[in-house]
Scaffold this motif. Structure first.
Motif, PDB file in Angstrom:
ATOM      1  N   ALA A   1      16.453  -7.531   4.451  1.00 43.18           N
ATOM      2  CA  ALA A   1      16.912  -7.089   5.770  1.00 43.18           C
ATOM      3  C   ALA A   1      16.652  -8.137   6.842  1.00 43.18           C
ATOM      4  O   ALA A   1      17.369  -8.207   7.840  1.00 43.18           O
ATOM      5  CB  ALA A   1      16.231  -5.770   6.131  1.00 43.18           C
ATOM      6  N   GLU A   2      15.637  -8.962   6.642  1.00 43.72           N
ATOM      7  CA  GLU A   2      15.289  -9.982   7.641  1.00 43.72           C
ATOM      8  C   GLU A   2      16.118 -11.253   7.471  1.00 43.72           C
ATOM      9  O   GLU A   2      16.006 -12.178   8.275  1.00 43.72           O
ATOM     10  CB  GLU A   2      13.807 -10.334   7.522  1.00 43.72           C
ATOM     11  CG  GLU A   2      12.866  -9.256   8.032  1.00 43.72           C
ATOM     12  CD  GLU A   2      12.813  -9.224   9.556  1.00 43.72           C
ATOM     13  OE1 GLU A   2      12.571 -10.280  10.166  1.00 43.72           O
ATOM     14  OE2 GLU A   2      13.046  -8.147  10.130  1.00 43.72           O
ATOM     15  N   GLY A   3      16.892 -11.330   6.407  1.00 48.65           N
ATOM     16  CA  GLY A   3      17.717 -12.517   6.197  1.00 48.65           C
ATOM     17  C   GLY A   3      16.955 -13.742   5.750  1.00 48.65           C
ATOM     18  O   GLY A   3      17.424 -14.868   5.914  1.00 48.65           O
ATOM     19  N   ASN A   4      15.777 -13.555   5.182  1.00 49.47           N
ATOM     20  CA  ASN A   4      14.963 -14.705   4.764  1.00 49.47           C
ATOM     21  C   ASN A   4      15.607 -15.490   3.625  1.00 49.47           C
ATOM     22  O   ASN A   4      15.438 -16.693   3.532  1.00 49.47           O
ATOM     23  CB  ASN A   4      13.578 -14.241   4.281  1.00 49.47           C
ATOM     24  CG  ASN A   4      12.782 -13.644   5.403  1.00 49.47           C
ATOM     25  OD1 ASN A   4      13.077 -13.899   6.567  1.00 49.47           O
ATOM     26  ND2 ASN A   4      11.799 -12.836   5.066  1.00 49.47           N
ATOM     27  N   ARG A   5      16.292 -14.761   2.774  1.00 51.24           N
ATOM     28  CA  ARG A   5      16.985 -15.441   1.681  1.00 51.24           C
ATOM     29  C   ARG A   5      18.380 -15.840   2.159  1.00 51.24           C
ATOM     30  O   ARG A   5      18.680 -17.015   2.323  1.00 51.24           O
ATOM     31  CB  ARG A   5      17.114 -14.508   0.475  1.00 51.24           C
ATOM     32  CG  ARG A   5      15.816 -14.254  -0.225  1.00 51.24           C
ATOM     33  CD  ARG A   5      15.966 -13.107  -1.222  1.00 51.24           C
ATOM     34  NE  ARG A   5      14.813 -13.044  -2.098  1.00 51.24           N
ATOM     35  CZ  ARG A   5      14.850 -13.316  -3.402  1.00 51.24           C
ATOM     36  NH1 ARG A   5      15.996 -13.620  -3.982  1.00 51.24           N
ATOM     37  NH2 ARG A   5      13.777 -13.250  -4.135  1.00 51.24           N
ATOM     38  N   CYS A   6      19.205 -14.831   2.372  1.00 46.82           N
ATOM     39  CA  CYS A   6      20.561 -15.088   2.860  1.00 46.82           C
ATOM     40  C   CYS A   6      20.624 -14.694   4.330  1.00 46.82           C
ATOM     41  O   CYS A   6      20.411 -13.528   4.662  1.00 46.82           O
ATOM     42  CB  CYS A   6      21.547 -14.258   2.034  1.00 46.82           C
ATOM     43  SG  CYS A   6      23.236 -14.438   2.598  1.00 46.82           S
ATOM     44  N   PRO A   7      20.894 -15.645   5.220  1.00 44.17           N
ATOM     45  CA  PRO A   7      20.908 -15.307   6.654  1.00 44.17           C
ATOM     46  C   PRO A   7      21.858 -14.145   6.955  1.00 44.17           C
ATOM     47  O   PRO A   7      22.886 -13.984   6.288  1.00 44.17           O
ATOM     48  CB  PRO A   7      21.411 -16.598   7.310  1.00 44.17           C
ATOM     49  CG  PRO A   7      21.058 -17.680   6.360  1.00 44.17           C
ATOM     50  CD  PRO A   7      21.160 -17.067   4.992  1.00 44.17           C
TER      51      PRO A   7
END
Lengths: 198, 461
Positions: B309-315
Motif C-alpha cells: 500500500a505504501e508503494g515501496n516495491r512498485c510506486p
C-alpha cells in the motif's frame, strides 16, 4: 446553480415511502448508526466526502400559517444527500459494484426502487429522483477528500519536523528528514482542476 | 458459458496475432454503392477468430470504420444515431475529455487526423515483409478495381528487432505486452493475473461483454450498442492512437535523475513502469530483474498491490499500477473490472539501442490500439481518470509518468524505505515523453455485420 463545484459533486435524491415502511427504514438507519462495521464500505470508498440518509416524515414539513395551505401527504420521504469526488456515473457505478446490498437494504422501501443492480436501471431511477443543487459552497474546489486528508498529514508531519529541526545536529536532521519524507511520500499529489465531465 | 462463434468475430479482436510486421491503411470511401461493393469483395479476405491449429497464416486482414465512414456507407439514420455519443463524435472532439492538450492537441496531429477524413481502417499483419507487401498489394488492387475507396494514407509498424529477432520490446527499452485481460468464452490459455480478482484471491476471466457487444458485461447487462442487434453483436469499438516517443528526452531524463537516485539507473527505470525493463514485475522482484519470472506465464502477471500500500516495491504512480490497479483501490478489485481494456498494436520507426545517438524528431513510437465494448466507460475512463489524473490512486492531479501530458512541470514520486538502496525519490519537471500524433475511434463489426453493410441490409426496425 450546479451540482458541481470544482472537484466536488453534490447529490440530493428524495424518494417517497409508504408510511408503514418508514419504521423499517428507521430501524435500519438506527442499526447502521450504531454499528460502524456496517458503514465501513462507504467509509472505505475514498472519493465519498459525505453520505447520509434522513427520513423526512410527512407531518414534519414546516407549516408557517399565514395563508399556507395544510398539506395532507400520503408518503414519508427519504432524503439521500452526498458529496463526492468524480463524475456522477463513476459514483453510481462504484455504489452499484461494491455496495449493492447496503443500498438495497435502505432504498428497497422507497416506491418503485428497481434495485441497485443492474446499474443502468438504477441510474435511471436516481436521475428521476435527483434534485439539482441550487447553491453549493465548497471550501476547496481544487481538492478532493483524499487531497485534504493528505494535506493534513503533510502539515502535521512538517510541524513535527520543524519542532525538532532547531535542536538537531546535521546527522540527526538527515535522519529526521528521511523519516518525514517516508511519512509524507504517499501524500504529495498536486491539487488542481478536475477532469472535464464527459 | 459456451464457446463464442469464432468464425463471426474478426480475428484481431480475439487474439493478438503476434505477427511482427503490419501496415494500417486509411481509406476514404468514394460513393456509397461502390464502397459497399468493396466491402463485399473484402469480406472473404477478412481474418476471423477461427483457430489456426498451429499453422499461422502468412498474413491477416481486418477492417473497422469511423462513424463518418458508416455515414458514407449510408447506413440508416436510425442506426447511425444509435451509436454511443463518443463514437459519433470521434476522438478529436473528445480531446479535452481525454486530456489531449498542449503538444498532444489535435492542432499538432498529422494532417489526416486533423479533419474528418478517415472513413475506414484496414489492418494488415504479416509474418515477413514480403507476405505483408503481397497482401497489401492484393488489398489495394481490390480497392482500385471496385473504385470504392482511396487509400489516403498508411502507417507501417513492426516489432523491434534485436539481434536479428523480433521482440516485444518498445523504444524506451521496456518489454511490453503483458497486460491483456482474459474474457469468458474466448479460447486462450488463461493466465493468473489477467482477468478479475476473485474473493478467494484467484483470477477469473472477465465477462465477454467487456470486450464484445451483444454479451453480458461485468454489471450483468448488455453493453450500450447500436441497433439492430445483429449489426452490433460480435463487434467491438477500437481506439487508434499514434503515440510518438521522445526517446532522446527519455534517456536524458533517466540519466540525469539516476545520478541523484540511490537505487541505480535500472531500478529507477523500473520504478517508472512497475516492471524492470526485461519485464520482471517490481511487485514480485523489487531488487533485481528475474528472467525466471518473466518467462513463466503463470507468474509474470500474477501479483497484487494489497501488501504494498505504501508503494515501496512498485510506486503508487507507476504506469502499470495506474492503468491496471488490480486490488490497489481495495474491494478486491471490484472498482476496476469494468475499466479494463484490451491492447493491440506495434512500435513504428527505427529502434535505436541504448548508447547510440538518438533524436526526438525522428519518426518513432508506438501504434496504440485499444479494443473495448464501451469507449467512454473503459478507454476514456482509464485515459482521463488514471493516466491524466490521480485521485483514484490518491495522487491528486499527478499524471502518468510516461503517458501524461506534463509540459515540463510534471512530478512523479517514487516511494521508498529507510534503506539506501530503495530510497524515497521525487522526479520533478517531467517533460512529455510521449506525444499524440493523431487517431480516431472505430467500430470493428462482426463478419455478419460486414455482410449486412455490404449488401445495404442494415435494418434498424
Amino acid at each position: 446553480m450546479s451540482n458541481i463545484n470544482g472537484k466536488v459533486y453534490a447529490m440530493n435524491a428524495i424518494t417517497p415511502m409508504k408510511p408503514w415502511k418508514t419504521w423499517i427504514v428507521r430501524v435500519i438507519l438506527f442499526l447502521l448508526g450504531l454499528l460502524k462495521s456496517l458503514r465501513q464500505t462507504v467509509i472505505d470508498l475514498s472519493f465519498i466526502e459525505f453520505a447520509r440518509w434522513v427520513v423526512l416524515p410527512r407531518g414534519g414539513f414546516p407549516f408557517l400559517g399565514n395563508g399556507q395551505k395544510r398539506e395532507d401527504l400520503r408518503y414519508d420521504y427519504l432524503l439521500f444527500f452526498s458529496n463526492f469526488n468524480g463524475t456522477w456515473n463513476q459514483y453510481i457505478d462504484a455504489f452499484s459494484a461494491v455496495l449493492s446490498k447496503g443500498l438495497n437494504l435502505i432504498w428497497n422501501w422507497s416506491e418503485k426502487f428497481p434495485g441497485s443492480v443492474p446499474v443502468t436501471i438504477f441510474k435511471e431511477y436516481i436521475a428521476r429522483v435527483q434534485f439539482d443543487t441550487d447553491y453549493y459552497y465548497t471550501a476547496y474546489p481544487h481538492a478532493t477528500a483524499n487531497d485534504v486528508k493528505s494535506a493534513h498529514i503533510v502539515q502535521s508531519s512538517l510541524d513535527s519536523l520543524s519542532l525538532v529541526a532547531g535542536q538537531c545536529s546535521p546527522e540527526q536532521f538527515a535522519d529526521a528528514y528521511l523519516q518525514f519524507v517516508l511519512q509524507v511520500q504517499t501524500h504529495l499529489g498536486e491539487t488542481g482542476d478536475a477532469p472535464i465531465a464527459g | 458459458m459456451s464457446k463464442l462463434n469464432e468464425t463471426d468475430i474478426q480475428g484481431f479482436v480475439l487474439r493478438g496475432y503476434n505477427l511482427p510486421v503490419a501496415r494500417y491503411l486509411f481509406l476514404r470511401f468514394e460513393g456509397a454503392a461502390r464502397a459497399r461493393k468493396l466491402i463485399g469483395r473484402l469480406l472473404s479476405e477478412i481474418t476471423t477468430g477461427q483457430r489456426w491449429d498451429g499453422v499461422k497464416p502468412q498474413s491477416t486482414v481486418n477492417i473497422a470504420f469511423t462513424h463518418r465512414g458508416l455515414e458514407r456507407l449510408e447506413l440508416p439514420d436510425a442506426t447511425l444515431l444509435s451509436f454511443p455519443v463518443e463514437f459519433q463524435q470521434g476522438m478529436r472532439h473528445r480531446a479535452e475529455i481525454l486530456g489531449d492538450c498542449g503538444v498532444n492537441s489535435p492542432d499538432h496531429w498529422e494532417e489526416i487526423w486533423r479533419e474528418d477524413r478517415v472513413d475506414a481502417w484496414i489492418g494488415i499483419n504479416g509474418v515477413t515483409g514480403e507476405s505483408l507487401e503481397a497482401r497489401c498489394a492484393a488489398t489495394l488492387s481490390l480497392i482500385n478495381e471496385t473504385g470504392g475507396a482511396t487509400a489516403i494514407s498508411s502507417q507501417d509498424a513492426a516489432a523491434v528487432v534485436i539481434n536479428g529477432k523480433p521482440t516485444t520490446s518498445e523504444h524506451f527499452g521496456y518489454t511490453d505486452g503483458f497486460g491483456n485481460p482474459d474474457y469468458l468464452g474466448i479460447e486462450r490459455s488463461t493466465q493468473p493475473g489477467q482477468g478479475k480478482l476473485m474473493p478467494n484471491r484467484t483470477w477469473a476471466p472477465l465477462a465477454t461483454g467487456e470486450l464484445l457487444l451483444g454479451y453480458a458485461d461485468e454489471a450483468g447487462e448488455l453493453p450500450v450498442a447500436p441497433i439492430p442487434h445483429l449489426l452490433a453483436s460480435n463487434g467491438t469499438f477500437m481506439v487508434y492512437r499514434k503515440l510518438h516517443q521522445n526517446v532522446a528526452t527519455f534517456r536524458a531524463y533517466l540519466d540525469k535523475q539516476s545520478l541523484l537516485y540511490g537505487g541505480g539507473k535500472e531500478k529507477l527505470a523500473a520504478k517508472f513502469i512497475g516492471r524492470w525493463r526485461d519485464g520482471t514485475p517490481l511487485e514480485l522482484s523489487p531488487d533485481h530483474p528475474d528472467q525466471a519470472i518473466v518467462q513463466n506465464s503463470n507468474r509474470n502477471t500474477d501479483f497484487t498491490y494489497g501488501a504494498d500500500a505504501e508503494g515501496n516495491r512498485c510506486p503508487i504512480g507507476a504506469h502499470i499500477r495506474r492503468v491496471h490497479p488490480r486490488d490497489a483501490f481495495g474491494f478486491n478489485g471490484q472498482l476496476i473490472n469494468r475499466r479494463r481494456i484490451t491492447r493491440r498494436g506495434l512500435p513504428y520507426g527505427r529502434f535505436v539501442p541504448e548508447g547510440e545517438p538518438v533524436d526526438d524528431t525522428e519518426e518513432r513510437g508506438i501504434i496504440f490500439m485499444v479494443l473495448n465494448a464501451s469507449l467512454s466507460r473503459q478507454f476514456e475512463f482509464v485515459q482521463q481518470q488514471w493516466v491524466q489524473y490521480g485521485n483514484d490512486a490518491r495522487l491528486g492531479n499527478d499524471k502518468d509518468m510516461l503517458l501524461g501530458s506534463h509540459g515540463g512541470t510534471g512530478r512523479f514520486v517514487v516511494q521508498g524505505e529507510a534503506r539506501p538502496s530503495n530510497p524515497p525519490f521525487v522526479c520533478s519537471n517531467l517533460p512529455d515523453f510521449v506525444e499524440l500524433r493523431g487517431g480516431d475511434y472505430f467500430f470493428l463489426p462482426s463478419i455478419t455485420a460486414l455482410g449486412m453493410i455490404a449488401m445495404g441490409l442494415v435494418d434498424p426496425r
